[in-house]
Motif scaffolding. Structure first.
Motif, PDB file in Angstrom:
ATOM      1  N   GLU A 197      -9.268   0.652   2.683  1.00  0.00           N
ATOM      2  CA  GLU A 197      -8.187   1.063   1.794  1.00  0.00           C
ATOM      3  C   GLU A 197      -8.015  -0.022   0.727  1.00  0.00           C
ATOM      4  O   GLU A 197      -8.218  -1.203   1.009  1.00  0.00           O
ATOM      5  CB  GLU A 197      -6.864   1.251   2.541  1.00  0.00           C
ATOM      6  CG  GLU A 197      -6.868   2.325   3.602  1.00  0.00           C
ATOM      7  CD  GLU A 197      -6.908   3.734   3.031  1.00  0.00           C
ATOM      8  OE1 GLU A 197      -6.771   3.874   1.796  1.00  0.00           O
ATOM      9  OE2 GLU A 197      -7.075   4.674   3.817  1.00  0.00           O
ATOM     10  N   LYS A 252       0.842  -1.181   0.000  1.00  0.00           N
ATOM     11  CA  LYS A 252       0.000   0.000   0.000  1.00  0.00           C
ATOM     12  C   LYS A 252       0.882   1.236   0.000  1.00  0.00           C
ATOM     13  O   LYS A 252       1.752   1.402   0.865  1.00  0.00           O
ATOM     14  CB  LYS A 252      -0.930   0.026   1.221  1.00  0.00           C
ATOM     15  CG  LYS A 252      -1.824   1.271   1.269  1.00  0.00           C
ATOM     16  CD  LYS A 252      -2.739   1.370   0.052  1.00  0.00           C
ATOM     17  CE  LYS A 252      -3.589   2.626   0.078  1.00  0.00           C
ATOM     18  NZ  LYS A 252      -4.467   2.733  -1.105  1.00  0.00           N
ATOM     19  N   ARG A 284      -7.139  -1.983   7.559  1.00  0.00           N
ATOM     20  CA  ARG A 284      -8.033  -1.259   6.661  1.00  0.00           C
ATOM     21  C   ARG A 284      -8.044  -1.872   5.256  1.00  0.00           C
ATOM     22  O   ARG A 284      -9.048  -1.799   4.557  1.00  0.00           O
ATOM     23  CB  ARG A 284      -7.633   0.221   6.612  1.00  0.00           C
ATOM     24  CG  ARG A 284      -7.879   0.949   7.930  1.00  0.00           C
ATOM     25  CD  ARG A 284      -7.346   2.373   7.911  1.00  0.00           C
ATOM     26  NE  ARG A 284      -8.088   3.211   6.976  1.00  0.00           N
ATOM     27  CZ  ARG A 284      -9.213   3.845   7.255  1.00  0.00           C
ATOM     28  NH1 ARG A 284      -9.749   3.753   8.451  1.00  0.00           N
ATOM     29  NH2 ARG A 284      -9.815   4.586   6.339  1.00  0.00           N
ATOM     30  N   CYS A 285      -6.951  -2.478   4.862  1.00  0.00           N
ATOM     31  CA  CYS A 285      -6.939  -3.192   3.577  1.00  0.00           C
ATOM     32  C   CYS A 285      -7.789  -4.459   3.648  1.00  0.00           C
ATOM     33  O   CYS A 285      -8.471  -4.810   2.682  1.00  0.00           O
ATOM     34  CB  CYS A 285      -5.505  -3.544   3.180  1.00  0.00           C
ATOM     35  SG  CYS A 285      -4.517  -2.151   2.603  1.00  0.00           S
ATOM     36  N   VAL A 317       3.632   2.457   2.564  1.00  0.00           N
ATOM     37  CA  VAL A 317       3.258   2.117   3.935  1.00  0.00           C
ATOM     38  C   VAL A 317       3.341   0.615   4.188  1.00  0.00           C
ATOM     39  O   VAL A 317       3.784   0.182   5.258  1.00  0.00           O
ATOM     40  CB  VAL A 317       1.843   2.637   4.255  1.00  0.00           C
ATOM     41  CG1 VAL A 317       1.422   2.248   5.659  1.00  0.00           C
ATOM     42  CG2 VAL A 317       1.795   4.159   4.098  1.00  0.00           C
ATOM     43  N   GLY A 367       2.472   0.305  10.051  1.00  0.00           N
ATOM     44  CA  GLY A 367       1.561  -0.183   9.025  1.00  0.00           C
ATOM     45  C   GLY A 367       0.461  -1.093   9.534  1.00  0.00           C
ATOM     46  O   GLY A 367      -0.331  -1.603   8.743  1.00  0.00           O
ATOM     47  N   THR A 416      -3.106   0.253   8.760  1.00  0.00           N
ATOM     48  CA  THR A 416      -3.326   0.227   7.311  1.00  0.00           C
ATOM     49  C   THR A 416      -3.592  -1.186   6.827  1.00  0.00           C
ATOM     50  O   THR A 416      -4.441  -1.410   5.954  1.00  0.00           O
ATOM     51  CB  THR A 416      -2.113   0.818   6.572  1.00  0.00           C
ATOM     52  OG1 THR A 416      -1.900   2.162   7.024  1.00  0.00           O
ATOM     53  CG2 THR A 416      -2.333   0.827   5.066  1.00  0.00           C
TER      54      THR A 416
END
Length: 283
Positions: A81, A39, A75-76, A46, A69, A72
């Motif tokens: 994301e 990402k 969130r993926c 990140v 990270g 993140t």
């Protein structure tokens, strides 16, 4: 966005750690598979190729310094994301894209409605509680099942009351968020996520915004969920929780997974200097 066209072979089942053997004796096929997740936000890279598998009923705890990270990555998984590269699979299904690539190798994105259906299977609890301030605890928990799952008011209320009792807040059902402590608000947020009957729960530092004396009550709810067999990925700095509840601990730094294994392996016998330094700072 690029993805590997060939699925990663499933690993053979392996024995659980002794501490968690009461919940599940052996690991079946993974519920969650992260395959080389990258990402980038512009020039900021990140996530740098993260691979992770979590079996049904397993608790994975992500630890690492701020900015590594972890959030993140969560969130993926929940499609808040979109990975720049790599693939997220849940129960064998690629998230966000049609399962098979087009003849030219490109991947076709799912529609917004299809993505929403995939996301409905995942509960997520954030650092901040994000409760509706104008609704009681009961109404906060009832809202999504009525609006998204089509439950009747009576059905949603019955389920919501049971969930509030499960998180120890049956006597606070008619209270508004402003009338609840931070720990109580976070427990309402957990009940709200559970009301959608998810097969996976993601927790992004659920105790970081709480006063120290309120942390234990939220961690007790997470422990109860784990003992009930809920598949969970938890980002936290609470190493005592990781020791007691995690099936696997994942150490992230600078957008990469540097070490992963059982709590005993990572916490008691860290291999890298970076993990040793991190543990020294938090224990």
């Amino acid at each position: 966005m690029t993805h590997a066209a060939t699925p990663v072979p499933e690993e053979a089942p392996s024995e659980r750690t002794a501490a968690a053997s009461g919940r599940r004796a052996a690991a079946p096929a993974p519920l969650i598979q992260l395959e080389s997740i990258h990402k980038a936000f512009g020039d900021l890279h990140v996530l740098k190729g993260c691979d992770l598998e979590v079996a049904p009923g397993e608790v994975a705890v992500l630890v690492g310094p701020s900015g590594s990270g972890k959030s993140t990555l969560l969130r993926c998984i929940n499609q808040l994301e979109e990975p720049t590269a790599g693939r997220v699979r849940i129960a064998g299904v690629t998230q966000g894209y049609v399962e098979e690539p087009l003849p030219d190798g490109r991947w076709q994105k799912l529609s917004t409605a299809e993505i929403a259906r995939q996301r409905a299977r995942i509960g997520m609890v954030f650092q901040r509680f994000h409760l509706f301030p104008h609704m009681t605890a009961l109404a906060n928990v009832m809202e999504a099942p009525m609006q998204v799952l089509g439950r009747t008011k009576a059905q949603a209320q019955e389920s919501a009351l049971a969930l509030l009792e499960r998180v120890g807040l049956a006597d606070r059902a008619d209270h508004y968020p402003s009338e609840l402590s931070g720990g109580q608000q976070q427990r309402v947020a957990i009940a709200r996520a559970l009301a959608m009957e998810p097969e996976l729960m993601l927790f992004d530092e659920p105790t970081s915004a709480l006063d120290p004396e309120l942390v234990a009550e939220v961690l007790a709810v997470l422990k109860e969920l784990a003992e009930g067999g809920m598949t969970m990925i938890v980002v936290t700095h609470e190493m005592g929780f990781a020791r007691e509840v995690a099936d696997q601990v994942v150490f992230m730094d600078d957008g990469m997974i540097l070490e992963q294994g059982t709590p005993e392996q990572l916490i008691e016998h860290p291999q890298s200097d970076r993990l040793q330094g991190f543990l020294a700072s938090v224990l």
